[in-house]
Design a protein around this motif. Structure first.
Motif, PDB file in Angstrom:
ATOM      1  N   THR A  81       0.852  -1.185   0.000  1.00  0.00           N
ATOM      2  CA  THR A  81       0.000   0.000   0.000  1.00  0.00           C
ATOM      3  C   THR A  81       0.890   1.238   0.000  1.00  0.00           C
ATOM      4  O   THR A  81       1.799   1.344   0.838  1.00  0.00           O
ATOM      5  CB  THR A  81      -0.917   0.027   1.235  1.00  0.00           C
ATOM      6  OG1 THR A  81      -1.735  -1.155   1.231  1.00  0.00           O
ATOM      7  CG2 THR A  81      -1.815   1.251   1.222  1.00  0.00           C
ATOM      8  N   LEU A  82       0.650   2.148  -0.934  1.00  0.00           N
ATOM      9  CA  LEU A  82       1.469   3.350  -1.061  1.00  0.00           C
ATOM     10  C   LEU A  82       0.646   4.595  -0.769  1.00  0.00           C
ATOM     11  O   LEU A  82      -0.592   4.556  -0.750  1.00  0.00           O
ATOM     12  CB  LEU A  82       2.052   3.439  -2.473  1.00  0.00           C
ATOM     13  CG  LEU A  82       2.960   2.290  -2.916  1.00  0.00           C
ATOM     14  CD1 LEU A  82       3.327   2.449  -4.383  1.00  0.00           C
ATOM     15  CD2 LEU A  82       4.215   2.220  -2.047  1.00  0.00           C
ATOM     16  N   TRP A  83       1.329   5.713  -0.556  1.00  0.00           N
ATOM     17  CA  TRP A  83       0.684   6.999  -0.367  1.00  0.00           C
ATOM     18  C   TRP A  83       0.153   7.456  -1.729  1.00  0.00           C
ATOM     19  O   TRP A  83       0.919   7.690  -2.673  1.00  0.00           O
ATOM     20  CB  TRP A  83       1.683   7.999   0.192  1.00  0.00           C
ATOM     21  CG  TRP A  83       2.262   7.533   1.496  1.00  0.00           C
ATOM     22  CD1 TRP A  83       1.781   7.782   2.750  1.00  0.00           C
ATOM     23  CD2 TRP A  83       3.439   6.715   1.670  1.00  0.00           C
ATOM     24  NE1 TRP A  83       2.573   7.177   3.697  1.00  0.00           N
ATOM     25  CE2 TRP A  83       3.604   6.506   3.064  1.00  0.00           C
ATOM     26  CE3 TRP A  83       4.363   6.136   0.805  1.00  0.00           C
ATOM     27  CZ2 TRP A  83       4.642   5.772   3.595  1.00  0.00           C
ATOM     28  CZ3 TRP A  83       5.403   5.395   1.323  1.00  0.00           C
ATOM     29  CH2 TRP A  83       5.536   5.219   2.709  1.00  0.00           C
ATOM     30  N   PRO A  84      -1.149   7.617  -1.878  1.00  0.00           N
ATOM     31  CA  PRO A  84      -1.735   7.792  -3.209  1.00  0.00           C
ATOM     32  C   PRO A  84      -1.264   9.031  -3.957  1.00  0.00           C
ATOM     33  O   PRO A  84      -1.213   9.028  -5.197  1.00  0.00           O
ATOM     34  CB  PRO A  84      -3.241   7.847  -2.940  1.00  0.00           C
ATOM     35  CG  PRO A  84      -3.374   8.170  -1.491  1.00  0.00           C
ATOM     36  CD  PRO A  84      -2.180   7.582  -0.833  1.00  0.00           C
ATOM     37  N   ASN A  85      -0.883  10.108  -3.253  1.00  0.00           N
ATOM     38  CA  ASN A  85      -0.511  11.350  -3.929  1.00  0.00           C
ATOM     39  C   ASN A  85       0.987  11.489  -4.182  1.00  0.00           C
ATOM     40  O   ASN A  85       1.426  12.475  -4.774  1.00  0.00           O
ATOM     41  CB  ASN A  85      -1.011  12.561  -3.135  1.00  0.00           C
ATOM     42  CG  ASN A  85      -2.517  12.682  -3.188  1.00  0.00           C
ATOM     43  OD1 ASN A  85      -3.133  12.410  -4.215  1.00  0.00           O
ATOM     44  ND2 ASN A  85      -3.129  13.063  -2.072  1.00  0.00           N
ATOM     45  N   LEU A  86       1.769  10.495  -3.720  1.00  0.00           N
ATOM     46  CA  LEU A  86       3.198  10.490  -4.029  1.00  0.00           C
ATOM     47  C   LEU A  86       3.427   9.791  -5.360  1.00  0.00           C
ATOM     48  O   LEU A  86       2.714   8.860  -5.720  1.00  0.00           O
ATOM     49  CB  LEU A  86       3.994   9.769  -2.941  1.00  0.00           C
ATOM     50  CG  LEU A  86       4.035  10.391  -1.545  1.00  0.00           C
ATOM     51  CD1 LEU A  86       4.966   9.591  -0.652  1.00  0.00           C
ATOM     52  CD2 LEU A  86       4.454  11.850  -1.596  1.00  0.00           C
TER      53      LEU A  86
END
Length: 312
Positions: A101-106
């Motif tokens: 799971t990643l930071w969506p806005n990065l």
């Protein structure tokens, strides 16, 4: 391929195990997830960690990462205690989960660099990072929210292998990758191990484990049921023989070292313990071999035997 990051790996010259678990116990209420588990991974070793869902693999990895505290036994990670020394140890290890799971806005590049900075100011080798981004055909400038599962895995893999880690803990790391990217991943694992890093690889892709790993531990119900090098484990398994002979081979089925005898399209098919393979070949030579196929036991055979046999 040598890079500055890989050249710096494992410069301490230590011979102590990267992972040393003895008699590990962990319970959740009335459920004993780990019941005296033993596991060792040496520097430079690629060690497969196998078992079906519920066997205790994820619990073991969470203990190693300092997310869970062991209730019994001993656990040493790079010479330290993964619970008490978690902050310092996390600067020396790299972890890839099976569901990233990643930071969506990065962007992908920002996520890779952020993950690297969590390990320390000089954790990432930018030249190797860029090389890995190209190797995995990742567009680093897209936002993470646009990434497929496979691309999210690529971000975590690049972030891990671009760092100067002494131990790589990989939990289903190729989930979502296509076969070409799986090959790129295997190359990365081989590179870091060749430069002295230890690798613990948990995977359901048995062919991948067989391709990469020097040693394997198979666990069931929180305990190790098989552990050793692949050659040592194959020694415990039977080789499959498929043969067509000039003379009648029916008497093979009454030979003490022949097991699971059958006839398939004019061929005699049976299994034989590795120690008895020479005796089997001598017997077949006397019968007159027309064609012969000998198939050694695979890791998949060993794994399935543990879970489908009488000991399940």
């Amino acid at each position: 391929m040598t890079t500055a990051s890989l050249q710096r790996a494992n410069t301490s010259g230590t011979t102590q195990p990267a992972v040393e678990i003895r008699g590990l116990v962990k319970t959740f209420g009335q459920t004993k997830a780990l019941d005296g588990l033993d596991l060792t991974v040496a520097p430079g070793d690629i060690s497969g960690f196998l078992g079906p869902n519920g066997a205790g693999k994820s619990t073991t990895i969470r203990v190693l990462l300092g997310l869970l505290r062991a209730e019994g036994g001993t656990v040493r990670l790079l010479g330290g205690d993964p619970w008490r020394d978690a902050v310092n140890l996390h600067r020396r290890i790299a972890y890839v989960p099976g569901d990233v799971t990643l930071w969506p806005n990065l962007t992908g590049l920002q996520a890779i660099d952020f993950l690297a900075r969590l390990r320390g100011k000089e954790a990432v080798d930018t030249r190797r990072r860029d090389e890995l981004i190209e190797r995995f055909e990742l567009d680093p400038h897209k936002k993470a929210r646009t990434y497929s599962k496979g691309n999210r895995q690529k971000v975590a893999i690049v972030a891990a292998f671009a760092t100067n880690a002494e131990l790589y803990i990989l939990d289903e790391p190729t989930s979502g990758l296509d076969p070409l990217m799986e090959k790129a991943f295997q190359t990365c694992v081989a590179e870091v191990a060749a430069h002295g890093a230890a690798v613990l690889l948990s995977s359901h892709i048995l062919a991948e484990v067989e391709e990469l790993c020097k040693t394997v531990t198979i666990i069931r119900a929180g305990r190790a049921v098989r552990s050793g090098t692949l050659d040592q484990l194959r020694h415990l398994m039977r080789t499959t023989v498929k043969v067509r002979t000039h003379s009648d081979g029916q008497r093979l089925q009454s030979t003490p070292f022949v097991h699971d005898f059958s006839i398939d399209d004019g061929h005699y098919v049976f299994s034989v313990d590795r120690n008895d393979l020479d005796n089997a070949m001598a017997l077949l030579t006397n019968l007159g071999i027309i064609d012969l196929t000998v198939t050694p036991a695979s890791l998949e055979d060993m794994f399935l035997r543990e879970y489908q046999g009488a000991g399940r």
